[in-house]
Write an enzyme that holds these catalytic residues in place. Sequence first.
Site, PDB file in Angstrom:
ATOM      1  N   ASP A   1       1.296  -1.195  -0.049  1.00 23.52           N
ATOM      2  CA  ASP A   1      -0.510  -0.450   0.277  1.00 23.52           C
ATOM      3  C   ASP A   1       0.778   1.098   0.014  1.00 23.52           C
ATOM      4  O   ASP A   1       2.262   1.032   0.939  1.00 23.52           O
ATOM      5  CB  ASP A   1      -0.964   0.212   1.490  1.00 23.52           C
ATOM      6  CG  ASP A   1      -1.744  -0.825   1.116  1.00 23.52           C
ATOM      7  OD1 ASP A   1      -2.140  -1.391   0.577  1.00 23.52           O
ATOM      8  OD2 ASP A   1      -3.066  -0.766   2.022  1.00 23.52           O
TER       9      ASP A   1
ATOM     10  N   HIS B   1       3.770  -2.460   2.851  1.00 22.26           N
ATOM     11  CA  HIS B   1       3.922  -0.779   2.489  1.00 22.26           C
ATOM     12  C   HIS B   1       5.496  -0.448   1.775  1.00 22.26           C
ATOM     13  O   HIS B   1       6.225  -0.273   2.978  1.00 22.26           O
ATOM     14  CB  HIS B   1       3.374   0.355   3.297  1.00 22.26           C
ATOM     15  CG  HIS B   1       2.309   0.489   4.486  1.00 22.26           C
ATOM     16  ND1 HIS B   1       2.305  -0.896   5.227  1.00 22.26           N
ATOM     17  CD2 HIS B   1       1.202   1.199   3.542  1.00 22.26           C
ATOM     18  CE1 HIS B   1       0.503  -0.578   5.773  1.00 22.26           C
ATOM     19  NE2 HIS B   1       0.509   0.611   5.208  1.00 22.26           N
TER      20      HIS B   1
HETATM   21 ZN    ZN Z   1      -2.953   2.894   3.457  1.00 23.30          ZN
END
Ligand code: ZN
Length: 487
Positions: free
Chosen positions: A290, A447
């Site tokens: 993400d 991430h």
């Molecule tokens: Zn996020």
Amino acid sequence: MKKLLANLDKEKLRRNLRLAGLIVAAYVLVVLMVLVATDARHVRFYLVDGPEISTAYGKPFTDPGRYAVSTGRITGEGEKELPVETTGEVDTSVLGTYELQYTTRYHLRSYTVTRVVHVEDLTPPEITLEYREDYEPSWFTGYDEEGYTASDDYDGDVTARVESVLLEDRVEYTVSDAAGNVTTVERPLHYTVTRPEITLEGGEEVEIPADLTFTDPGYSATDSLGNDLTKYVKVEGEVIPYKIGSYERSYSISNELGETVSVMRTVNVTPAKLPEIVQPEGRVIYLTFDDGPGPYTARLLDILAKYDVKATFFVTCLNPDYAYLVGRAYSEGHSIGVHSATHNYYTIYASEQAFIDDFNEAEAMIYEQTGSYTRLFRFPGGSSNTVSSFNPGIMTRLVKLMTEAGYVFFDWNVTSGDAGETTKTSVVLDNVVGGCSGLWTSVVLQHDIKDFSVAAVERIISWGLRNGYTFLPLDMTSPNAHHGTNN
Ligand code: ZN
């Protein structure tokens, strides 16, 4: 004696009677002579059209006709036409009143009558219409006057006095001269046959699956001359493409005469159909990243390429300098999903429309980089987030809306801890390995804007491959690891 006397009286009476007869005869003769003498002097004129006439200015004057007859009724002469001499002039080049004398002679006497002739402007002006070659008045733009002139035999050029009236199927031009003579001419037009027709692609009622954006199925407008008037069509009636329901839309085109041609369309927005989830065989790990792309995304892509492992990227617009890496990831076989353009919870969860606007912005960026739209996404904070609780129920509404609109969202069932719990690569590795170990199907949250998290990926892949896991990119049919909403 008596007899003599009687004879004498008779004689006297006879003489007296003869005298009386003579007197009467003489009287009658005189009367007859007077009658004949006066009767013979009767002359009658006949003037065709009467003693006072009007004639047109500028045109040759023609005497409508006149003749004289003698009228000797008693003498038995009957009607006898007599020669007539005309004097006087009518000058039709000058307006005015003229007199003509008609004279005849009969029995040494002369007889004359007079006719009054008025020279007047009796001729109405003439209107000459001009025509432009190949000009066809368009229903849409109206009639563009092609031009005209008007002239009057007396007043000269009277073009400026022409009044024109534009009617639906013709133009009427009227002009009058100073003498009040009026001329009207018409120019036929063809507006009525050139009214445009609006054609709706897909018909007057269409069913479209819900979506975040609405694209009209299409329409066109042409007139009977083949002119394409589509660009003048005005479309009204909003369709909220993600809200299930029935919408009315009107397509209309108006011309300069204020006439309108319009058609209606009903747009039925129905829930989109999502494909069934297909459980993959064996142990599967979906690596998802993400908040990128960012400074470490390229490195990550290199690692994934090295092992020919496909992953999934839920992207933002926060690092436009790295946006091109979305294109690279896509071209290298990774899945791309929307995360958020802004990743600002207070913006995106303020309302459904705010969420969609943000979503569409990210979707547009993805399209720009990949040439393809995506239907995969991940809610910032996940679908179970409570950071959105400032707007009660928003997650429940968004889950319904986005699902009906045909989008598939993914949560996760393995967290790497890189969002705050740790900044250590070893901890990320332990969290992922530990999380996946107990699961047949793992959706791992990492991430790629976190350097230390990206640094763990090569070892995660090595571990997975060694232990018989398959790494797959997410698609519409993948297990979604939904958390369930809390708001
Ligand atoms: Zn996020």
